[in-house]
Design a protein around this motif. Structure first.
Motif, short mmCIF file in Angstrom:
data_model
loop_
_atom_site.label_atom_id
_atom_site.label_comp_id
_atom_site.label_asym_id
_atom_site.label_seq_id
_atom_site.Cartn_x
_atom_site.Cartn_y
_atom_site.Cartn_z
N PHE A 1 0.83 -1.19 0.00
CA PHE A 1 0.00 0.00 0.00
C PHE A 1 0.88 1.26 0.00
O PHE A 1 0.56 2.25 -0.65
CB PHE A 1 -0.91 0.00 1.23
CG PHE A 1 -1.73 1.25 1.41
CD1 PHE A 1 -2.83 1.50 0.59
CD2 PHE A 1 -1.39 2.19 2.38
CE1 PHE A 1 -3.59 2.65 0.75
CE2 PHE A 1 -2.14 3.34 2.55
CZ PHE A 1 -3.24 3.57 1.72
N MET A 2 2.02 1.18 0.72
CA MET A 2 2.90 2.33 0.84
C MET A 2 3.85 2.45 -0.35
O MET A 2 4.17 3.56 -0.79
CB MET A 2 3.73 2.24 2.13
CG MET A 2 2.92 2.26 3.41
SD MET A 2 2.05 3.81 3.68
CE MET A 2 3.37 4.97 3.64
N THR A 3 4.36 1.33 -0.85
CA THR A 3 5.50 1.38 -1.78
C THR A 3 5.19 0.96 -3.21
O THR A 3 5.88 1.40 -4.13
CB THR A 3 6.63 0.49 -1.25
OG1 THR A 3 6.15 -0.87 -1.12
CG2 THR A 3 7.11 0.97 0.12
N LYS A 4 4.18 0.12 -3.44
CA LYS A 4 3.96 -0.42 -4.79
C LYS A 4 3.37 0.65 -5.72
O LYS A 4 2.47 1.38 -5.35
CB LYS A 4 3.02 -1.62 -4.74
CG LYS A 4 2.85 -2.31 -6.10
CD LYS A 4 2.04 -3.59 -5.97
CE LYS A 4 1.80 -4.25 -7.33
NZ LYS A 4 3.07 -4.61 -8.01
N GLU A 5 3.92 0.70 -6.94
CA GLU A 5 3.42 1.62 -7.96
C GLU A 5 2.76 0.84 -9.09
O GLU A 5 3.26 -0.20 -9.52
CB GLU A 5 4.55 2.50 -8.53
CG GLU A 5 5.02 3.58 -7.58
CD GLU A 5 5.91 4.61 -8.28
OE1 GLU A 5 6.42 4.31 -9.38
OE2 GLU A 5 6.10 5.71 -7.72
N TYR A 6 1.64 1.35 -9.55
CA TYR A 6 0.91 0.77 -10.67
C TYR A 6 1.03 1.72 -11.86
O TYR A 6 0.80 2.92 -11.73
CB TYR A 6 -0.56 0.57 -10.31
CG TYR A 6 -0.78 -0.30 -9.09
CD1 TYR A 6 -0.94 -1.67 -9.22
CD2 TYR A 6 -0.81 0.27 -7.81
CE1 TYR A 6 -1.13 -2.48 -8.09
CE2 TYR A 6 -1.00 -0.51 -6.69
CZ TYR A 6 -1.16 -1.88 -6.83
OH TYR A 6 -1.34 -2.66 -5.73
N HIS A 7 1.38 1.17 -13.01
CA HIS A 7 1.53 2.00 -14.20
C HIS A 7 0.22 2.00 -14.98
O HIS A 7 -0.21 0.98 -15.51
CB HIS A 7 2.68 1.48 -15.07
CG HIS A 7 4.03 1.68 -14.43
ND1 HIS A 7 4.51 0.88 -13.41
CD2 HIS A 7 4.98 2.63 -14.65
CE1 HIS A 7 5.70 1.30 -13.05
NE2 HIS A 7 6.02 2.36 -13.78
N VAL A 8 -0.41 3.17 -14.99
CA VAL A 8 -1.72 3.32 -15.64
C VAL A 8 -1.53 4.13 -16.92
O VAL A 8 -0.99 5.24 -16.89
CB VAL A 8 -2.72 4.03 -14.71
CG1 VAL A 8 -4.07 4.18 -15.39
CG2 VAL A 8 -2.85 3.28 -13.38
N ASN A 9 -1.98 3.57 -18.04
CA ASN A 9 -1.86 4.26 -19.33
C ASN A 9 -3.06 5.19 -19.53
O ASN A 9 -4.20 4.74 -19.60
CB ASN A 9 -1.79 3.22 -20.46
CG ASN A 9 -1.49 3.89 -21.80
OD1 ASN A 9 -1.05 5.04 -21.85
ND2 ASN A 9 -1.74 3.18 -22.88
N ILE A 10 -2.80 6.50 -19.57
CA ILE A 10 -3.86 7.49 -19.76
C ILE A 10 -3.76 8.03 -21.18
O ILE A 10 -2.71 8.58 -21.57
CB ILE A 10 -3.72 8.64 -18.75
CG1 ILE A 10 -3.79 8.09 -17.31
CG2 ILE A 10 -4.82 9.68 -18.96
CD1 ILE A 10 -3.57 9.14 -16.25
N PRO A 11 -4.81 7.87 -22.00
CA PRO A 11 -4.78 8.35 -23.39
C PRO A 11 -4.43 9.83 -23.47
O PRO A 11 -4.91 10.63 -22.67
CB PRO A 11 -6.21 8.09 -23.88
CG PRO A 11 -6.71 6.99 -23.01
CD PRO A 11 -6.08 7.21 -21.68
N LEU A 12 -3.55 10.16 -24.40
CA LEU A 12 -3.11 11.53 -24.70
C LEU A 12 -2.21 12.13 -23.61
O LEU A 12 -1.71 13.24 -23.75
CB LEU A 12 -4.30 12.48 -24.93
CG LEU A 12 -5.29 12.05 -26.03
CD1 LEU A 12 -6.45 13.03 -26.08
CD2 LEU A 12 -4.59 11.95 -27.38
N VAL A 13 -2.03 11.41 -22.51
CA VAL A 13 -1.19 11.90 -21.42
C VAL A 13 0.07 11.06 -21.26
O VAL A 13 1.17 11.58 -21.14
CB VAL A 13 -1.98 11.92 -20.09
CG1 VAL A 13 -1.07 12.34 -18.93
CG2 VAL A 13 -3.17 12.86 -20.19
#
Length: 470
Positions: free
Chosen positions: A355-367
């Motif tokens: 919860f503190m350290t894990k990062e999720y890579h989210v693909n945001i269109p145009l960003v």
């Protein structure tokens, strides 16, 4: 020979602290100081001078500039410790306090700095929303006439400002956007210059006459004796807020592009501080004194949103747009250190927590790719909501600005610089310099206390007539 060659290359490329060789001069440092000082504090100066009058208003502006100049000189000498020319560099204000004064003072400095940062983010939310409202009012007055009922609540605009900050706060590396300070500087000069220009135009109007006085607002005519007292104290806090920049002196000296190590940084920084504060004081005098001459004793709390100016409406709109752009970025500049210290503490406290350290890579269109962390998402969102709610509860520009000035002026601009200098220079106890520094510190403590009391009374008075949306 190879070792000597390597050392000579390193000495050419790097400074003694391992940083890339600094290349700046007193000119670049002066520019950084002017950028750091001129901000939203200029908006309240006409109102502050109206409370104090021509004599006290001019005197307080000059007095605070001289105090700030003196403490900036003291901080310049404390950049290196224990020797001001050959000692070890202190890269930040807090590092300077820690190395010279020790752990207890370091913690007090941290408390003062972070309290000031939280206060500024609240103040920026309030000021940004006021400028949004001013743009709406300006267009309303232009269409319907200056006597039209164009009252608009700023609660909705605070929510809009806060919502935008929630989005910006989720950018993990926002603090690395170096162009932000350049934009902020341009915006600051832009809206301050527009305010000065409009003041000059108003003064030049044929038949223009407003009531001004050597002592400001008149007791029994403009306000009661108690109102005069509290507003005077509050005005002092407003002027103190405009000069609160000493805490970034160390950062300016340490910056990679600010001051090269020869000639000695403390000498160059003193020249830069003198130049920067001279320019700033001249600018402040124009804003405060010309604003007072333009509006007189009826000077609004914020001279770009108080509608002493109606036309040209598009120029008033541009000035307020500049304020909004500046404060959108400034909020993040002040909030990022708060975000960072809490997130660093959380990562050290629970290093195994996803919860503190894990990062999720989210693909945001145009960003592009957004690096989402659940703790960061929740914590930063809650912080922005907190500052927005406080701004909604306390939507009082001059009182908040005065309180922020009072909170930051004594500890960060006066107390820590004088205490560090006394220890760094090994000034003998009860010597004339020691007594002088202590008297200055005591005087500024009194100024801070009366400014804080005046601002708190102002907040309490405003709360009695304020209506909240919930």
């Amino acid at each position: 020979m190879a070792v000597q060659s390597s050392l000579s290359i390193d000495s050419v490329k790097y400074d003694d602290d391992g940083h890339i060789k600094r290349t700046g001069t007193w000119v670049t440092a002066s520019a950084h100081i002017v950028t750091a000082v001129i901000g939203s504090g200029v908006l309240s100066l006409a109102w502050a001078v109206a409370q104090l009058g021509w004599i006290a208003g001019s005197f307080i502006l000059i007095l605070f500039s001289l105090i700030t100049l003196l403490t900036s000189f003291l901080l310049a000498d404390c950049y290196r410790y224990p020797d001001p020319i050959h000692g070890t560099r202190n890269h930040t204000y807090m590092e300077m306090v820690k190395n010279i004064l020790g752990g207890v003072q370091y913690k007090l400095c941290g408390l003062a700095q972070y309290t000031n940062l939280v206060g500024c983010t609240i103040g920026y939310t309030l000021t940004g929303s006021i400028s949004m409202v001013a743009i709406s009012k300006s267009n309303c007055f232009h269409k319907k006439g200056h006597l039209a009922d164009c009252n608009i609540s700023n609660f909705t605009f605070m929510a809009i400002f806060g919502s935008f900050q929630i989005l910006l706060s989720q950018i993990p590396d926002f603090h690395e956007l170096s162009w932000l300070s350049i934009v902020a500087a341009i915006m600051s000069f832009g809206y301050a210059s527009i305010g000065i220009g409009l003041s000059i135009a108003k003064i030049a109007e044929r038949g223009h006459h407003v009531e001004t006085g050597l002592t400001g607002l008149i007791v029994g005519v403009d306000e009661t004796g108690m109102q005069k007292l509290w507003n005077t104290f509050q005005a002092i806090g407003n002027i103190a807020f405009a000069y609160a920049f000493s805490m970034v002196i160390a950062e300016i000296q340490a910056s990679n592009d600010t001051i090269k190590s020869s000639p000695p940084e403390n000498k160059v920084m003193k020249k830069s501080a003198f130049t920067g504060i001279l320019i700033t004081t001249f600018f402040y005098a124009l804003c405060g004194l010309l604003g007072y001459e333009a509006f007189g004793n009826k000077a609004p709390g914020n001279f770009l949103t108080g509608f002493g100016f109606y036309e040209p409406f598009w120029l008033v709109d541009i000035g307020n747009l500049f304020i909004i752009i500046h404060l959108v970025g400034a909020y993040q500049v002040f909030a990022q250190p708060i975000f960072s210290i809490v997130e660093s503490w959380g990562n050290k406290r629970w290093p195994q927590s996803k919860f503190m350290t894990k990062e999720y890579h989210v693909n945001i269109p145009l960003v592009g790719i957004w690096r989402m962390n659940m703790f960061r998402l929740i914590w930063r969102t809650m912080y922005v909501i907190f500052t927005t709610v406080i701004a909604i509860i306390l939507p009082f520009f001059n009182s908040i600005v005065g309180l922020l000035g009072a909170i930051s002026f004594f500890p960060l601009t006066v107390y820590f610089p004088t205490e560090m200098y006394l220890k760094q220079a090994k000034v003998p106890k009860y010597s004339s310099i020691w007594i002088g520094m202590k008297l200055l510190s005591g005087f500024c403590l009194i100024v801070t206390l009366v400014a804080a009391v005046g601002s708190i009374v102002g907040i309490i008075t405003d709360l009695k007539t304020s209506t909240l949306p919930f």
